[in-house]
Design a protein around this motif. Structure first.
Motif, PDB file in Angstrom:
ATOM      1  N   ILE A   4      20.651 -12.169  31.499  1.00 32.61           N
ATOM      2  CA  ILE A   4      21.393 -12.911  30.485  1.00 32.61           C
ATOM      3  C   ILE A   4      21.497 -12.058  29.216  1.00 32.61           C
ATOM      4  O   ILE A   4      20.475 -11.609  28.683  1.00 32.61           O
ATOM      5  CB  ILE A   4      20.693 -14.249  30.163  1.00 32.61           C
ATOM      6  N   ASN A   5      22.701 -11.837  28.759  1.00 35.17           N
ATOM      7  CA  ASN A   5      22.936 -11.032  27.558  1.00 35.17           C
ATOM      8  C   ASN A   5      22.641 -11.875  26.313  1.00 35.17           C
ATOM      9  O   ASN A   5      23.391 -12.789  25.983  1.00 35.17           O
ATOM     10  CB  ASN A   5      24.383 -10.537  27.527  1.00 35.17           C
ATOM     11  N   ARG A   6      21.551 -11.572  25.629  1.00 34.74           N
ATOM     12  CA  ARG A   6      21.124 -12.385  24.493  1.00 34.74           C
ATOM     13  C   ARG A   6      22.133 -12.376  23.356  1.00 34.74           C
ATOM     14  O   ARG A   6      22.258 -13.349  22.618  1.00 34.74           O
ATOM     15  CB  ARG A   6      19.754 -11.900  23.992  1.00 34.74           C
ATOM     16  N   SER A   7      22.873 -11.283  23.214  1.00 34.53           N
ATOM     17  CA  SER A   7      23.839 -11.180  22.106  1.00 34.53           C
ATOM     18  C   SER A   7      25.052 -12.083  22.315  1.00 34.53           C
ATOM     19  O   SER A   7      25.798 -12.353  21.367  1.00 34.53           O
ATOM     20  CB  SER A   7      24.298  -9.730  21.940  1.00 34.53           C
ATOM     21  N   TYR A  53      25.474 -18.652  23.206  1.00 34.57           N
ATOM     22  CA  TYR A  53      26.001 -19.654  22.282  1.00 34.57           C
ATOM     23  C   TYR A  53      24.876 -20.520  21.718  1.00 34.57           C
ATOM     24  O   TYR A  53      24.900 -20.923  20.557  1.00 34.57           O
ATOM     25  CB  TYR A  53      27.025 -20.529  23.014  1.00 34.57           C
ATOM     26  N   SER A  54      23.873 -20.782  22.556  1.00 29.76           N
ATOM     27  CA  SER A  54      22.762 -21.611  22.111  1.00 29.76           C
ATOM     28  C   SER A  54      21.491 -21.196  22.838  1.00 29.76           C
ATOM     29  O   SER A  54      21.537 -20.649  23.941  1.00 29.76           O
ATOM     30  CB  SER A  54      23.056 -23.091  22.368  1.00 29.76           C
ATOM     31  N   ASP A  79      17.695 -23.478  19.002  1.00 31.53           N
ATOM     32  CA  ASP A  79      18.667 -24.478  18.550  1.00 31.53           C
ATOM     33  C   ASP A  79      18.272 -25.883  19.008  1.00 31.53           C
ATOM     34  O   ASP A  79      18.474 -26.856  18.286  1.00 31.53           O
ATOM     35  CB  ASP A  79      20.063 -24.133  19.088  1.00 31.53           C
ATOM     36  N   VAL A  80      17.699 -25.955  20.189  1.00 31.86           N
ATOM     37  CA  VAL A  80      17.251 -27.256  20.704  1.00 31.86           C
ATOM     38  C   VAL A  80      16.122 -27.804  19.836  1.00 31.86           C
ATOM     39  O   VAL A  80      16.140 -28.967  19.403  1.00 31.86           O
ATOM     40  CB  VAL A  80      16.779 -27.123  22.166  1.00 31.86           C
ATOM     41  N   LEU A  81      15.120 -26.985  19.572  1.00 30.15           N
ATOM     42  CA  LEU A  81      13.945 -27.433  18.828  1.00 30.15           C
ATOM     43  C   LEU A  81      14.260 -27.749  17.371  1.00 30.15           C
ATOM     44  O   LEU A  81      13.583 -28.566  16.743  1.00 30.15           O
ATOM     45  CB  LEU A  81      12.847 -26.371  18.914  1.00 30.15           C
ATOM     46  N   LEU A  82      15.300 -27.118  16.832  1.00 30.30           N
ATOM     47  CA  LEU A  82      15.695 -27.376  15.446  1.00 30.30           C
ATOM     48  C   LEU A  82      16.768 -28.455  15.346  1.00 30.30           C
ATOM     49  O   LEU A  82      17.336 -28.673  14.273  1.00 30.30           O
ATOM     50  CB  LEU A  82      16.196 -26.081  14.791  1.00 30.30           C
ATOM     51  N   ASN A  83      17.057 -29.105  16.475  1.00 31.03           N
ATOM     52  CA  ASN A  83      18.030 -30.210  16.517  1.00 31.03           C
ATOM     53  C   ASN A  83      19.457 -29.773  16.198  1.00 31.03           C
ATOM     54  O   ASN A  83      20.262 -30.580  15.742  1.00 31.03           O
ATOM     55  CB  ASN A  83      17.616 -31.338  15.557  1.00 31.03           C
ATOM     56  N   HIS A  84      19.763 -28.507  16.456  1.00 26.86           N
ATOM     57  CA  HIS A  84      21.131 -28.042  16.241  1.00 26.86           C
ATOM     58  C   HIS A  84      22.047 -28.441  17.396  1.00 26.86           C
ATOM     59  O   HIS A  84      23.248 -28.611  17.208  1.00 26.86           O
ATOM     60  CB  HIS A  84      21.159 -26.522  16.070  1.00 26.86           C
ATOM     61  N   PRO A 118      17.560 -20.262  27.583  1.00 26.14           N
ATOM     62  CA  PRO A 118      17.202 -18.914  27.129  1.00 26.14           C
ATOM     63  C   PRO A 118      16.597 -18.885  25.731  1.00 26.14           C
ATOM     64  O   PRO A 118      16.569 -19.908  25.024  1.00 26.14           O
ATOM     65  CB  PRO A 118      18.545 -18.190  27.156  1.00 26.14           C
ATOM     66  N   ALA A 119      16.140 -17.703  25.355  1.00 26.85           N
ATOM     67  CA  ALA A 119      15.555 -17.499  24.027  1.00 26.85           C
ATOM     68  C   ALA A 119      16.048 -16.184  23.439  1.00 26.85           C
ATOM     69  O   ALA A 119      16.558 -15.315  24.153  1.00 26.85           O
ATOM     70  CB  ALA A 119      14.028 -17.490  24.109  1.00 26.85           C
ATOM     71  N   THR A 120      15.886 -16.051  22.131  1.00 33.63           N
ATOM     72  CA  THR A 120      16.104 -14.785  21.429  1.00 33.63           C
ATOM     73  C   THR A 120      14.970 -14.594  20.434  1.00 33.63           C
ATOM     74  O   THR A 120      14.119 -15.461  20.262  1.00 33.63           O
ATOM     75  CB  THR A 120      17.444 -14.779  20.659  1.00 33.63           C
ATOM     76  N   ILE A 121      14.986 -13.475  19.730  1.00 36.19           N
ATOM     77  CA  ILE A 121      13.950 -13.169  18.748  1.00 36.19           C
ATOM     78  C   ILE A 121      13.924 -14.198  17.623  1.00 36.19           C
ATOM     79  O   ILE A 121      12.913 -14.358  16.928  1.00 36.19           O
ATOM     80  CB  ILE A 121      14.172 -11.748  18.171  1.00 36.19           C
TER      81      ILE A 121
END
Length: 258
Positions: A51-54, A57-58, A62-67, A86-89
């Motif tokens: 999965i390309n992190r760049s 879209y979400s 984003d889930v944990l911050l209610n976005h 997925p996750a990012t830095i």
């Protein structure tokens, strides 16, 4: 409701991500509905699955911050029959940004909305006992602990077990349990006496809590992430692939007995 399993050990380099990815893929091959959540800011699980992190879209952040809603963060990987959040830095900044009273339960609140859709939900934890790992433990039904077959790898287990006990006591208030799914011995070099000594030491301590399957050192498992694939797909006939399939069968059998 799906079984939620946190893959956790505060020591890095013991095979958490490799276990998370390949156990999930092997469960998928057993026709289980599987969700794999990357809760490590290093996002190695995300990268290991190609999965390309760049381009995301979400993410789980984003889930944990209610976005966004948790349902909208899921990526379906049809070739391995596994869903992924997925996750990012960016996840590394969650402790600063997450401004709610019961921060340790943020993931638990979200995951309950979709748990009924899956047979197994696997959470790849970071190599620490901070807020992210606590979120995983409070959200989970059990903890799978990978332990590298080297002396230093078992040196910090006491701290993890103490943290698990604290979470267990807190969860009892909510009539919820957290069990140890099992200890998984990883990266065993079968040629060395020292490795087998660690195997015997862990089995003496945890007794029947140790999985029968032992993950030995294997080149295919190390190479597979560079192709964005689990080893079960990259090299399905390799010893590593057979071992993770064996582990998946153990996990399924253990939960059917329970």
């Amino acid at each position: 409701m799906g079984k939620i399993i946190a893959i956790s050990n505060q020591k890095g380099g013991v095979g958490k991500t490799t276990t998370s990815v390949n156990l999930s893929a092997a469960l998928g091959e057993l026709n289980k509905k599987v969700l794999l959540i990357d809760l490590d800011p290093q996002a190695s699980t995300t990268t290991s699955l190609g999965i390309n992190r760049s381009l995301l879209y979400s993410t789980v952040t984003d889930v944990l911050l209610n976005h966004i809603e948790i349902e909208d963060s899921i990526i379906h990987l049809s070739d391995i029959n596994v869903d992924v959040i997925p996750a990012t830095i960016e996840l590394a900044h969650l402790e600063i940004k997450l401004d709610i009273d019961d921060r340790e339960y943020a993931l638990s609140h979200k995951i309950q909305r979709i748990a009924h859709l899956y047979d197994f939900i696997v959470i790849d934890c970071p190599p620490s006992l901070g807020l992210l790992t606590l979120n995983a433990l409070y959200a989970s039904n059990s903890v799978l602990i990978p332990v590298q077959c080297q002396y230093l790898a078992i040196d910090g287990l006491t701290q993890l077990l103490n943290t698990i006990r604290i979470v267990q006591k807190q969860l009892k208030v909510n009539n919820k349990r957290l069990e140890i799914e099992g200890v998984l011995l990883t990266m065993l070099d079968k040629r060395t006496k020292a490795g087998w000594e660690i195997v015997h030491e862990i089995k003496d301590y945890f007794k029947e809590g140790v999985f029968d399957t032992i993950i030995t050192s294997n080149v295919a498992a190390q190479v597979a992430p560079t192709y964005g694939l689990p080893v079960t797909t990259f090299a399905p006939r390799s010893p590593a692939s057979k071992l993770y399939k064996s582990l998946a069968k153990e996990v399924v059998a253990n939960n059917e007995r329970r």
